[in-house]
Design a protein around this motif. Structure first.
Motif, PDB file in Angstrom:
ATOM      1  N   LEU A 163       0.802  -1.217   0.000  1.00 20.87           N
ATOM      2  CA  LEU A 163       0.000   0.000   0.000  1.00 20.87           C
ATOM      3  C   LEU A 163       0.838   1.271   0.000  1.00 20.87           C
ATOM      4  O   LEU A 163       0.548   2.221  -0.727  1.00 20.87           O
ATOM      5  CB  LEU A 163      -0.903   0.025   1.238  1.00 20.87           C
ATOM      6  CG  LEU A 163      -2.129  -0.874   1.267  1.00 20.87           C
ATOM      7  CD1 LEU A 163      -2.814  -0.759   2.622  1.00 20.87           C
ATOM      8  CD2 LEU A 163      -3.086  -0.506   0.155  1.00 20.87           C
ATOM      9  N   HIS A 164       1.842   1.305   0.837  1.00 15.62           N
ATOM     10  CA  HIS A 164       2.642   2.519   1.003  1.00 15.62           C
ATOM     11  C   HIS A 164       3.978   2.358   0.279  1.00 15.62           C
ATOM     12  O   HIS A 164       5.048   2.633   0.835  1.00 15.62           O
ATOM     13  CB  HIS A 164       2.820   2.820   2.485  1.00 15.62           C
ATOM     14  CG  HIS A 164       1.513   2.888   3.225  1.00 15.62           C
ATOM     15  ND1 HIS A 164       0.582   3.885   3.002  1.00 15.62           N
ATOM     16  CD2 HIS A 164       0.956   2.051   4.137  1.00 15.62           C
ATOM     17  CE1 HIS A 164      -0.484   3.670   3.755  1.00 15.62           C
ATOM     18  NE2 HIS A 164      -0.285   2.571   4.459  1.00 15.62           N
ATOM     19  N   VAL A 272      -6.332   3.321  -7.254  1.00 14.55           N
ATOM     20  CA  VAL A 272      -5.916   2.719  -8.519  1.00 14.55           C
ATOM     21  C   VAL A 272      -5.005   3.713  -9.222  1.00 14.55           C
ATOM     22  O   VAL A 272      -5.364   4.886  -9.366  1.00 14.55           O
ATOM     23  CB  VAL A 272      -7.108   2.393  -9.444  1.00 14.55           C
ATOM     24  CG1 VAL A 272      -6.593   1.797 -10.761  1.00 14.55           C
ATOM     25  CG2 VAL A 272      -8.092   1.443  -8.788  1.00 14.55           C
ATOM     26  N   VAL A 273      -3.853   3.251  -9.631  1.00 21.26           N
ATOM     27  CA  VAL A 273      -2.979   4.084 -10.463  1.00 21.26           C
ATOM     28  C   VAL A 273      -3.488   3.962 -11.892  1.00 21.26           C
ATOM     29  O   VAL A 273      -3.445   2.880 -12.489  1.00 21.26           O
ATOM     30  CB  VAL A 273      -1.514   3.636 -10.364  1.00 21.26           C
ATOM     31  CG1 VAL A 273      -0.646   4.431 -11.345  1.00 21.26           C
ATOM     32  CG2 VAL A 273      -1.004   3.804  -8.938  1.00 21.26           C
ATOM     33  N   ALA A 288       0.700  -2.020  -4.498  1.00 19.38           N
ATOM     34  CA  ALA A 288       1.397  -0.787  -4.861  1.00 19.38           C
ATOM     35  C   ALA A 288       0.673  -0.063  -5.986  1.00 19.38           C
ATOM     36  O   ALA A 288       0.662   1.166  -6.045  1.00 19.38           O
ATOM     37  CB  ALA A 288       2.836  -1.096  -5.283  1.00 19.38           C
ATOM     38  N   ALA A 289       0.026  -0.832  -6.877  1.00 15.88           N
ATOM     39  CA  ALA A 289      -0.658  -0.250  -8.037  1.00 15.88           C
ATOM     40  C   ALA A 289      -2.143  -0.040  -7.805  1.00 15.88           C
ATOM     41  O   ALA A 289      -2.755   0.852  -8.395  1.00 15.88           O
ATOM     42  CB  ALA A 289      -0.466  -1.148  -9.258  1.00 15.88           C
ATOM     43  N   HIS A 290      -2.744  -0.848  -6.937  1.00 13.16           N
ATOM     44  CA  HIS A 290      -4.191  -0.767  -6.698  1.00 13.16           C
ATOM     45  C   HIS A 290      -4.509  -1.459  -5.386  1.00 13.16           C
ATOM     46  O   HIS A 290      -3.861  -2.425  -4.997  1.00 13.16           O
ATOM     47  CB  HIS A 290      -4.965  -1.449  -7.834  1.00 13.16           C
ATOM     48  CG  HIS A 290      -4.444  -2.827  -8.158  1.00 13.16           C
ATOM     49  ND1 HIS A 290      -4.753  -3.945  -7.409  1.00 13.16           N
ATOM     50  CD2 HIS A 290      -3.604  -3.249  -9.133  1.00 13.16           C
ATOM     51  CE1 HIS A 290      -4.135  -4.993  -7.920  1.00 13.16           C
ATOM     52  NE2 HIS A 290      -3.422  -4.610  -8.966  1.00 13.16           N
ATOM     53  N   SER A 291      -5.491  -0.960  -4.685  1.00 17.93           N
ATOM     54  CA  SER A 291      -5.918  -1.612  -3.451  1.00 17.93           C
ATOM     55  C   SER A 291      -7.416  -1.455  -3.311  1.00 17.93           C
ATOM     56  O   SER A 291      -8.006  -0.522  -3.849  1.00 17.93           O
ATOM     57  CB  SER A 291      -5.211  -1.006  -2.230  1.00 17.93           C
ATOM     58  OG  SER A 291      -5.566   0.355  -2.054  1.00 17.93           O
ATOM     59  N   GLY A 299      -8.243  -8.882  -3.145  1.00 16.29           N
ATOM     60  CA  GLY A 299      -6.976  -8.163  -3.107  1.00 16.29           C
ATOM     61  C   GLY A 299      -5.790  -9.052  -3.445  1.00 16.29           C
ATOM     62  O   GLY A 299      -4.961  -8.712  -4.307  1.00 16.29           O
ATOM     63  N   ALA A 300      -5.678 -10.205  -2.795  1.00 16.48           N
ATOM     64  CA  ALA A 300      -4.560 -11.111  -3.057  1.00 16.48           C
ATOM     65  C   ALA A 300      -4.631 -11.674  -4.463  1.00 16.48           C
ATOM     66  O   ALA A 300      -3.603 -11.819  -5.141  1.00 16.48           O
ATOM     67  CB  ALA A 300      -4.555 -12.237  -2.028  1.00 16.48           C
TER      68      ALA A 300
END
Length: 374
Positions: A163-164, A272-273, A288-291, A299-300
């Motif tokens: 996430l971060h 979302v990037v 890192a790209a979306h959560s 998610g996984a």
């Protein structure tokens, strides 16, 4: 020949390890940089749906995952009453295909340990205590600088650092996860004998009360409430108070919360990037790209899919090109965005108290999409 010969991966979670396995199996030199000082052994449960299980089977770890986890193919709905009345038991959609269960729950550190062992067997090198402080890309290679003063050069850097993400920030992407308004208590506890699937209860003092079996003797139980400041030390008391309104297996779950249960509290976030997830020779995948909030338990799965698609494209191309990055975005962006939007929408309906929300329609549409391989 693959598009890359030496790959650095930041993050030794599910996404990073999956990418590492697939690339190392094909003869690519892989180095995984993990900021933790050692493998993590604490955590809560994880729910893996069929599309995630399909990739774990492709990684040749399905037998170990199945042995450690608890598989099931139905979903229960219970009433928010003292008896925990079962309203319905639904056949869940097998998004990984008819030869895999619809869902499997397991202890998250067990999954990581299985993938870590598989990555090391494939030849990937994992380095611990590596905090990324900077990234330099000269067009022909990318160099990663770490807090210990070291640096390493690669053909490609994959940011799978959550996430971060330090990689996301270092390559100039300023998108950050934002709270959605909900918070979740999670507890890893003993499995009541009658918990044989995920059961969800909507309503009562929480938006959602649920649990997922994670092994023969364990489950993780969760309570979703309005996001607020909470102290983990208060977890057993607060969870017991919230769970008092729910019957059935919750009676036994509530009684075990003080027995050394692993309890944590986090806020739901999403992001979302948009557009390409790479900047030059660095790319981000997974959280890192979306959560997304865990309301649809994807998610996984999305992280595993990202890693599998990226590895496939890297191994089938001769060079890193804009065409490769465009195909990666074409295959991943819309799919990941749809999952994030569905997760957020379900949570928003609960926050707004929408009684006529088309939850079955939302879930069926999402599951139909996910049955198609990434």
């Amino acid at each position: 020949m693959a598009a890359v010969q030496k790959v650095g991966i930041v993050g030794a979670g599910a996404a990073g390890l999956t990418a590492g396995i697939l690339l190392a199996d094909a003869g690519v030199e892989v180095e995984i940089l993990e900021k933790a000082s050692e493998p993590q052994t604490l955590g809560s449960g994880i729910t893996l749906q069929g599309n995630a299980l399909r990739i774990l089977r492709d990684l040749d770890v399905w037998d170990q995952v199945q042995a450690k986890g608890y598989a099931f193919s139905t979903l229960g709905l219970r009433a928010p009453d003292p008896a925990g009345t079962v309203i319905a038991v639904l056949e869940d959609i097998r998004t990984g295909g008819d030869d895999l269960p619809a869902t499997l729950g397991m202890y998250r550190p067990d999954l990581t340990a299985i993938l870590r062992e598989r990555a090391e067997k494939a030849g990937a090198r994992i380095r611990y205590g590596q905090t990324v402080t900077g990234i330099d890309d000269d067009g022909g290679s990318v160099t990663v600088r770490t807090a210990d003063g070291g640096s390493s050069g690669f053909d490609l850097l994959i940011g799978a650092d959550g996430l971060h993400s330090a990689v996301r920030r270092a390559i100039g992407i300023d998108v950050e996860p934002k709270p959605t308004g909900m918070g979740i208590w999670r507890a890893f506890v003993e499995r009541p004998e009658d918990v044989v699937r995920t059961d969800l209860t909507y309503g009562g003092p929480c938006f959602i009360a649920g649990y997922c079996p994670t092994g023969p003797d364990t489950i993780y139980a969760y309570l979703v409430e309005k996001a607020q400041e909470r102290r983990p030390v208060d977890g057993p008391r607060v969870m017991a108070e919230l769970a008092a309104a729910y019957g059935g297996p919750w009676n036994q779950i509530r009684a075990t919360l003080d027995h050394g249960a692993h309890i944590n509290y986090t806020w739901f976030t999403s992001h979302v990037v948009e557009g390409p997830w790479n900047r030059g020779r660095a790319v981000i995948i997974g959280d890192a790209a979306h959560s997304c909030p865990p309301t649809v338990a994807q998610g996984a799965a999305m992280a595993l899919e990202d890693a599998a698609v990226l590895a496939e494209l890297l191994l089938s191309a001769d060079h890193l090109t804009e065409t490769l990055w465009k195909e990666f975005a074409d295959r991943r962006l819309d799919r990941a965005t749809a999952v994030v939007q569905a997760s957020v929408q379900l949570g928003q309906w609960l926050l707004d108290g929408v009684r006529d929300a088309n939850v079955p329609g939302l879930m069926n549409s999402l599951s139909t999409m996910l049955k198609e391989p990434a």
